[in-house]
Design a protein around this motif. Structure first.
Motif, PDB file in Angstrom:
ATOM      1  N   ARG A 186       0.860  -1.179   0.000  1.00 52.26           N
ATOM      2  CA  ARG A 186       0.000   0.000   0.000  1.00 52.26           C
ATOM      3  C   ARG A 186       0.911   1.248   0.000  1.00 52.26           C
ATOM      4  N   TYR A 187       0.740   2.067  -1.041  1.00 46.98           N
ATOM      5  CA  TYR A 187       1.497   3.314  -1.169  1.00 46.98           C
ATOM      6  C   TYR A 187       0.662   4.446  -0.578  1.00 46.98           C
ATOM      7  N   GLN A 188       1.240   5.170   0.372  1.00 44.02           N
ATOM      8  CA  GLN A 188       0.498   6.206   1.087  1.00 44.02           C
ATOM      9  C   GLN A 188       0.997   7.613   0.786  1.00 44.02           C
ATOM     10  N   ARG A 189       2.232   7.732   0.375  1.00 45.77           N
ATOM     11  CA  ARG A 189       2.831   9.041   0.107  1.00 45.77           C
ATOM     12  C   ARG A 189       3.905   8.850  -0.943  1.00 45.77           C
ATOM     13  N   GLU A 190       3.962   9.769  -1.899  1.00 44.96           N
ATOM     14  CA  GLU A 190       4.923   9.605  -2.982  1.00 44.96           C
ATOM     15  C   GLU A 190       6.326  10.021  -2.554  1.00 44.96           C
ATOM     16  N   LEU A 191       7.310   9.375  -3.167  1.00 49.74           N
ATOM     17  CA  LEU A 191       8.703   9.775  -3.064  1.00 49.74           C
ATOM     18  C   LEU A 191       9.140  10.300  -4.421  1.00 49.74           C
ATOM     19  N   ALA A 242       4.206  -5.883  16.296  1.00 51.83           N
ATOM     20  CA  ALA A 242       2.775  -5.586  16.184  1.00 51.83           C
ATOM     21  C   ALA A 242       2.555  -4.861  14.863  1.00 51.83           C
ATOM     22  N   TRP A 243       1.752  -5.451  14.001  1.00 52.15           N
ATOM     23  CA  TRP A 243       1.545  -4.900  12.652  1.00 52.15           C
ATOM     24  C   TRP A 243       0.267  -4.074  12.621  1.00 52.15           C
ATOM     25  N   ASP A 244       0.391  -2.843  12.159  1.00 45.99           N
ATOM     26  CA  ASP A 244      -0.768  -1.957  12.070  1.00 45.99           C
ATOM     27  C   ASP A 244      -0.966  -1.467  10.637  1.00 45.99           C
ATOM     28  N   GLY A 245      -0.460  -2.227   9.668  1.00 42.36           N
ATOM     29  CA  GLY A 245      -0.656  -1.863   8.274  1.00 42.36           C
ATOM     30  C   GLY A 245      -2.083  -2.102   7.823  1.00 42.36           C
ATOM     31  N   PRO A 246      -2.451  -1.595   6.639  1.00 44.72           N
ATOM     32  CA  PRO A 246      -3.814  -1.767   6.145  1.00 44.72           C
ATOM     33  C   PRO A 246      -4.149  -3.223   5.908  1.00 44.72           C
ATOM     34  N   ALA A 247      -5.409  -3.594   6.130  1.00 42.41           N
ATOM     35  CA  ALA A 247      -5.843  -4.976   5.944  1.00 42.41           C
ATOM     36  C   ALA A 247      -5.932  -5.298   4.458  1.00 42.41           C
ATOM     37  N   ARG A 248      -5.508  -6.485   4.108  1.00 41.11           N
ATOM     38  CA  ARG A 248      -5.612  -6.945   2.730  1.00 41.11           C
ATOM     39  C   ARG A 248      -7.052  -7.363   2.448  1.00 41.11           C
ATOM     40  N   GLU A 271      -2.004   0.598  -4.656  1.00 43.90           N
ATOM     41  CA  GLU A 271      -2.041  -0.713  -3.995  1.00 43.90           C
ATOM     42  C   GLU A 271      -1.676  -1.796  -4.998  1.00 43.90           C
ATOM     43  N   PHE A 272      -0.874  -2.762  -4.531  1.00 39.71           N
ATOM     44  CA  PHE A 272      -0.490  -3.936  -5.313  1.00 39.71           C
ATOM     45  C   PHE A 272      -0.783  -5.200  -4.516  1.00 39.71           C
ATOM     46  N   GLN A 273      -1.276  -6.230  -5.192  1.00 39.64           N
ATOM     47  CA  GLN A 273      -1.311  -7.568  -4.622  1.00 39.64           C
ATOM     48  C   GLN A 273      -0.615  -8.485  -5.628  1.00 39.64           C
ATOM     49  N   VAL A 285       2.621 -18.052 -13.874  1.00 38.92           N
ATOM     50  CA  VAL A 285       3.763 -17.933 -12.964  1.00 38.92           C
ATOM     51  C   VAL A 285       3.654 -16.721 -12.049  1.00 38.92           C
ATOM     52  N   ALA A 286       2.746 -15.794 -12.341  1.00 42.96           N
ATOM     53  CA  ALA A 286       2.579 -14.622 -11.477  1.00 42.96           C
ATOM     54  C   ALA A 286       1.302 -13.893 -11.847  1.00 42.96           C
ATOM     55  N   SER A 287       0.766 -13.160 -10.885  1.00 38.02           N
ATOM     56  CA  SER A 287      -0.354 -12.265 -11.154  1.00 38.02           C
ATOM     57  C   SER A 287      -0.197 -11.024 -10.292  1.00 38.02           C
ATOM     58  N   LEU A 288      -0.758  -9.941 -10.776  1.00 35.57           N
ATOM     59  CA  LEU A 288      -0.701  -8.678 -10.048  1.00 35.57           C
ATOM     60  C   LEU A 288      -2.054  -7.990 -10.149  1.00 35.57           C
ATOM     61  N   GLU A 289      -2.693  -7.780  -8.996  1.00 38.83           N
ATOM     62  CA  GLU A 289      -3.886  -6.958  -8.938  1.00 38.83           C
ATOM     63  C   GLU A 289      -3.433  -5.547  -8.580  1.00 38.83           C
ATOM     64  N   GLN A 290      -3.701  -4.601  -9.464  1.00 40.97           N
ATOM     65  CA  GLN A 290      -3.149  -3.255  -9.362  1.00 40.97           C
ATOM     66  C   GLN A 290      -4.271  -2.230  -9.260  1.00 40.97           C
TER      67      GLN A 290
END
Length: 280
Positions: free
Chosen positions: A58-63, A125-131, A200-202, A244-249
């Protein structure tokens, strides 16, 4: 719970920014790979002992070019034959959180001596966004060809398999073809100062890829919102067609001047809806 471990510290180089003038997502994954190896080494595990099977980002702020960054990592969960690693990428100059990553890695069923204790010591303790597991199409009907090439030797990681960034470079290229099909062409984005910005990437990975493997990517539009779009990209190894791979974008139609999402023009939204693949 243990303390977070710093696993990467670096910068955004000039050649790592995309057409939106911010840090390219494939290079985020290069940093994630470095951070993962750093944490695994602290657990007593080497690159040949492990393999990434999926990532949720999950991208929250750009660099942007020249920004400095660091990554802190810890173990979120221990599963049979797998560990879930958590990474937090920070803008070191501003002290703000930019990106969260859940990385699942396959590990030996029996960990080396001392590793189990180290895993527990590195639990955080993980407080990242839920998948969110969303419905997906049952097959590839309605998907369009969006990339086709081969794995290059320079794209392998230290284990001899395709690096995480290799997959994202391919999927990013595929996304360019997929959104061009409904009018978000490079010419449109240049003239209107617009882009596609991922938030967001999965990523899910199957059998490892090796140098010389032939690849094909097919892409489908899953969701069209006011400014948001969600696509699914599926990579197969050819000629067998093995997935061999998938990406939900998930991303947004991005105003490059205002640095924020912009509504899709009605004509583009209508064309995108016409290409949408229904979920099963």
């Amino acid at each position: 719970m243990g303390d977070w471990l710093e696993t990467y510290r670096g910068t955004v180089f000039r050649w790592e920014v995309d057409h939106n003038d911010h840090f390219t997502v494939a290079y985020y994954f290069a940093r994630v790979a470095d951070a993962g190896l750093g944490l695994l080494a602290a657990l007593g595990l080497g690159p040949l002992d492990t393999r990434t099977t999926d990532c949720f980002v999950r991208y929250q702020r750009e660099l942007r070019e020249g920004d400095i960054m660091h990554v802190e990592s810890g173990v979120i969960a221990a599963e049979p034959g797998a560990l879930v690693l958590g990474h937090k990428l920070f803008d070191s100059g501003a002290g703000t959180l930019c990106t969260t990553v859940e990385q699942r890695v396959r590990v030996p069923d029996v960990l080396p001596p001392g590793s189990a204790r180290r895993v527990e010591a590195r639990r955080v303790a993980w407080d990242g966004p839920a998948r969110e597991r969303r419905p997906r199409p049952a097959g590839l009907a309605g998907f369009r060809d969006s990339a086709r090439d081969t794995v290059k030797p320079a794209e392998l990681d230290v284990s001899g398999a395709a690096a995480l960034s290799h997959y994202i470079h391919r999927f990013s290229a595929a996304n360019g073809h997929a959104i061009a099909a409904f009018g978000m062409t490079p010419a449109y984005m240049r003239s209107e100062h617009r882009g596609f910005s991922t938030f967001e990437f999965q990523l899910e990975l199957g059998a490892p890829l090796r140098a010389g493997d032939l690849l094909r990517v097919q892409s489908g539009v899953l969701h069209v919102g006011n400014s948001s779009l969600r696509l699914l990209h599926v990579m197969t190894r050819e000629p067998a067609g093995e997935v061999v791979a998938s990406l939900e974008q998930s991303g947004v139609h991005f105003d490059q001047d205002a640095r924020r999402p912009a509504p899709l023009p009605p004509a583009l939204r209508e064309r995108a809806e016409g290409l949408r693949v229904p979920a099963s």
